[in-house]
Design a protein around this motif. Structure first.
Motif, PDB file in Angstrom:
ATOM      1  N   TRP A 253       0.855  -1.109  -0.390  1.00  0.00           N
ATOM      2  CA  TRP A 253       0.280   0.323  -0.111  1.00  0.00           C
ATOM      3  C   TRP A 253       0.870   1.628   0.518  1.00  0.00           C
ATOM      4  O   TRP A 253       1.791   1.497   1.067  1.00  0.00           O
ATOM      5  CB  TRP A 253      -0.850  -0.126   1.140  1.00  0.00           C
ATOM      6  N   THR A 254       0.338   2.172  -0.891  1.00  0.00           N
ATOM      7  CA  THR A 254       1.060   3.464  -0.971  1.00  0.00           C
ATOM      8  C   THR A 254       1.431   4.073   1.110  1.00  0.00           C
ATOM      9  O   THR A 254       0.214   4.207   2.094  1.00  0.00           O
ATOM     10  CB  THR A 254       0.434   4.588  -1.579  1.00  0.00           C
ATOM     11  N   LEU A 255       2.731   4.798   0.866  1.00  0.00           N
ATOM     12  CA  LEU A 255       2.570   5.575   2.611  1.00  0.00           C
ATOM     13  C   LEU A 255       2.692   7.300   2.504  1.00  0.00           C
ATOM     14  O   LEU A 255       3.027   6.966   1.616  1.00  0.00           O
ATOM     15  CB  LEU A 255       3.425   5.214   3.050  1.00  0.00           C
ATOM     16  N   HIS A 256       1.860   7.286   2.565  1.00  0.00           N
ATOM     17  CA  HIS A 256       2.273   8.910   3.211  1.00  0.00           C
ATOM     18  C   HIS A 256       2.431   9.389   4.996  1.00  0.00           C
ATOM     19  O   HIS A 256       1.753   9.115   5.563  1.00  0.00           O
ATOM     20  CB  HIS A 256       0.266   9.909   3.654  1.00  0.00           C
ATOM     21  N   GLU A 257       3.346   9.762   4.889  1.00  0.00           N
ATOM     22  CA  GLU A 257       3.980   9.915   5.976  1.00  0.00           C
ATOM     23  C   GLU A 257       3.523  11.373   6.563  1.00  0.00           C
ATOM     24  O   GLU A 257       4.129  12.997   5.561  1.00  0.00           O
ATOM     25  CB  GLU A 257       5.486  10.337   5.657  1.00  0.00           C
ATOM     26  N   GLY A 258       2.994  11.925   7.816  1.00  0.00           N
ATOM     27  CA  GLY A 258       2.164  12.604   7.841  1.00  0.00           C
ATOM     28  C   GLY A 258       2.811  14.135   8.143  1.00  0.00           C
ATOM     29  O   GLY A 258       3.074  15.359   7.823  1.00  0.00           O
ATOM     30  N   ASP A 259       4.134  14.008   8.817  1.00  0.00           N
ATOM     31  CA  ASP A 259       4.698  14.792   9.085  1.00  0.00           C
ATOM     32  C   ASP A 259       5.618  15.511   7.670  1.00  0.00           C
ATOM     33  O   ASP A 259       6.106  16.109   8.431  1.00  0.00           O
ATOM     34  CB  ASP A 259       5.872  14.385  10.058  1.00  0.00           C
ATOM     35  N   ASP A 260       5.786  14.112   6.752  1.00  0.00           N
ATOM     36  CA  ASP A 260       6.393  15.206   5.465  1.00  0.00           C
ATOM     37  C   ASP A 260       5.574  16.753   5.253  1.00  0.00           C
ATOM     38  O   ASP A 260       5.817  17.434   3.845  1.00  0.00           O
ATOM     39  CB  ASP A 260       6.240  14.345   4.682  1.00  0.00           C
ATOM     40  N   TYR A 261       4.293  16.814   5.521  1.00  0.00           N
ATOM     41  CA  TYR A 261       3.060  17.605   4.842  1.00  0.00           C
ATOM     42  C   TYR A 261       3.364  18.755   6.060  1.00  0.00           C
ATOM     43  O   TYR A 261       2.728  20.059   6.000  1.00  0.00           O
ATOM     44  CB  TYR A 261       1.895  17.274   4.857  1.00  0.00           C
ATOM     45  N   HIS A 262       3.789  18.698   7.120  1.00  0.00           N
ATOM     46  CA  HIS A 262       3.854  20.351   8.286  1.00  0.00           C
ATOM     47  C   HIS A 262       4.437  21.082   7.717  1.00  0.00           C
ATOM     48  O   HIS A 262       5.756  21.056   6.728  1.00  0.00           O
ATOM     49  CB  HIS A 262       4.778  19.730   9.934  1.00  0.00           C
ATOM     50  N   PRO A 263       4.380  22.396   7.725  1.00  0.00           N
ATOM     51  CA  PRO A 263       5.131  23.617   7.349  1.00  0.00           C
ATOM     52  C   PRO A 263       6.326  23.893   8.255  1.00  0.00           C
ATOM     53  O   PRO A 263       5.993  22.705   8.737  1.00  0.00           O
ATOM     54  CB  PRO A 263       3.845  24.466   7.740  1.00  0.00           C
ATOM     55  N   LYS A 264       7.246  24.409   7.518  1.00  0.00           N
ATOM     56  CA  LYS A 264       8.090  24.120   8.381  1.00  0.00           C
ATOM     57  C   LYS A 264       7.580  25.007   9.686  1.00  0.00           C
ATOM     58  O   LYS A 264       8.464  24.968  10.494  1.00  0.00           O
ATOM     59  CB  LYS A 264       9.229  25.318   7.709  1.00  0.00           C
ATOM     60  N   GLU A 265       6.566  26.280   9.493  1.00  0.00           N
ATOM     61  CA  GLU A 265       6.720  26.794  10.928  1.00  0.00           C
ATOM     62  C   GLU A 265       6.399  25.735  12.213  1.00  0.00           C
ATOM     63  O   GLU A 265       7.019  25.560  13.079  1.00  0.00           O
ATOM     64  CB  GLU A 265       5.409  27.785  11.033  1.00  0.00           C
ATOM     65  N   ASN A 266       5.445  24.987  11.502  1.00  0.00           N
ATOM     66  CA  ASN A 266       5.185  23.488  12.960  1.00  0.00           C
ATOM     67  C   ASN A 266       6.498  22.769  13.524  1.00  0.00           C
ATOM     68  O   ASN A 266       6.878  23.141  14.757  1.00  0.00           O
ATOM     69  CB  ASN A 266       4.378  22.997  12.363  1.00  0.00           C
ATOM     70  N   ILE A 267       7.103  22.900  11.944  1.00  0.00           N
ATOM     71  CA  ILE A 267       8.326  21.461  12.199  1.00  0.00           C
ATOM     72  C   ILE A 267       9.585  22.649  13.475  1.00  0.00           C
ATOM     73  O   ILE A 267       9.362  22.319  14.314  1.00  0.00           O
ATOM     74  CB  ILE A 267       9.145  21.247  10.781  1.00  0.00           C
ATOM     75  N   ASP A 268       9.689  23.900  13.222  1.00  0.00           N
ATOM     76  CA  ASP A 268      10.623  25.322  14.281  1.00  0.00           C
ATOM     77  C   ASP A 268       9.886  24.566  15.565  1.00  0.00           C
ATOM     78  O   ASP A 268      10.852  25.006  15.965  1.00  0.00           O
ATOM     79  CB  ASP A 268       9.928  25.942  13.471  1.00  0.00           C
ATOM     80  N   LYS A 269       8.205  24.894  15.659  1.00  0.00           N
ATOM     81  CA  LYS A 269       7.540  25.130  16.817  1.00  0.00           C
ATOM     82  C   LYS A 269       7.978  23.935  17.453  1.00  0.00           C
ATOM     83  O   LYS A 269       8.812  24.025  18.451  1.00  0.00           O
ATOM     84  CB  LYS A 269       6.342  24.966  16.869  1.00  0.00           C
TER      85      LYS A 269
END
Length: 178
Positions: free
Chosen positions: A26-42
């Motif tokens: 099955w295709t895998l989608h990693e949700g973290d890959d779709y976070h905007p940079k601002e969320n990751i920085d926080k």
């Protein structure tokens, strides 16, 4: 079918999702890959995300679910989905905003909740390398967590088991729903 692997950071979502994706094809989608940079920085700086931070991200993931379902594909989405509202946003998009959505589940979507103790998950987070999520945010994740109910078409899996046992348990749960 869309399988959403959910749980707090450090519960093993990516490991379990990757293993299932490889095994099922099955295709895998990693949700973290779709976070905007601002969320990751926080998160990297130890600041918990707010509902306002998460909503656009969850709506984007909803669009992925809709696209996969429209294509008739089987897919796995990895997403913390900590609150019922977040799961509603994943399933129903903007319809879930403002409490207008009364439905609990969506046919063809199953949540696999990776459940474990704070101590076990904290030990895993401290040991892992290269992830942006600060381990001091684990308590805020547990504070936010609203475990899914059966009416949400969810299966709860104990992460103290081995990876093959966890994968087999999820496979058995989804095979009855295919």
């Amino acid at each position: 079918m869309i399988l959403i692997i959910m749980g707090v950071s450090g519960s093993g979502k990516t490991t379990v999702g990757s293993s299932l994706s490889e095994k099922l094809g099955w295709t895998l989608h990693e949700g973290d890959d779709y976070h905007p940079k601002e969320n990751i920085d926080k998160m990297a700086s130890g600041v918990p995300l707010t509902d306002q931070d998460r909503t656009p991200w969850l709506l984007l993931l909803h669009d992925i679910i809709e696209r996969e379902m429209s294509a008739g594909s089987h897919a796995i989405l990895i997403c913390s989905a900590l609150k019922k509202l977040y799961r509603q946003l994943l399933l129903f998009g903007r319809e879930a905003l403002g409490g207008a959505c009364q439905r609990e589940a969506m046919e063809g979507v199953v949540f696999a909740f990776l459940s474990g103790s704070f101590q076990l998950i904290q030990a895993r987070m401290v040991a892992r390398k290269g992830h942006f999520m600060a381990s001091n945010l684990l308590q805020s994740q547990f504070d936010t967590l609203e475990p899914p109910s059966l009416s949400e078409n969810a299966v709860t899996v104990d992460i103290s088991k081995s990876l093959p046992e966890i994968v087999a348990e999820i496979e058995a749960a989804i095979s009855t729903r295919l």
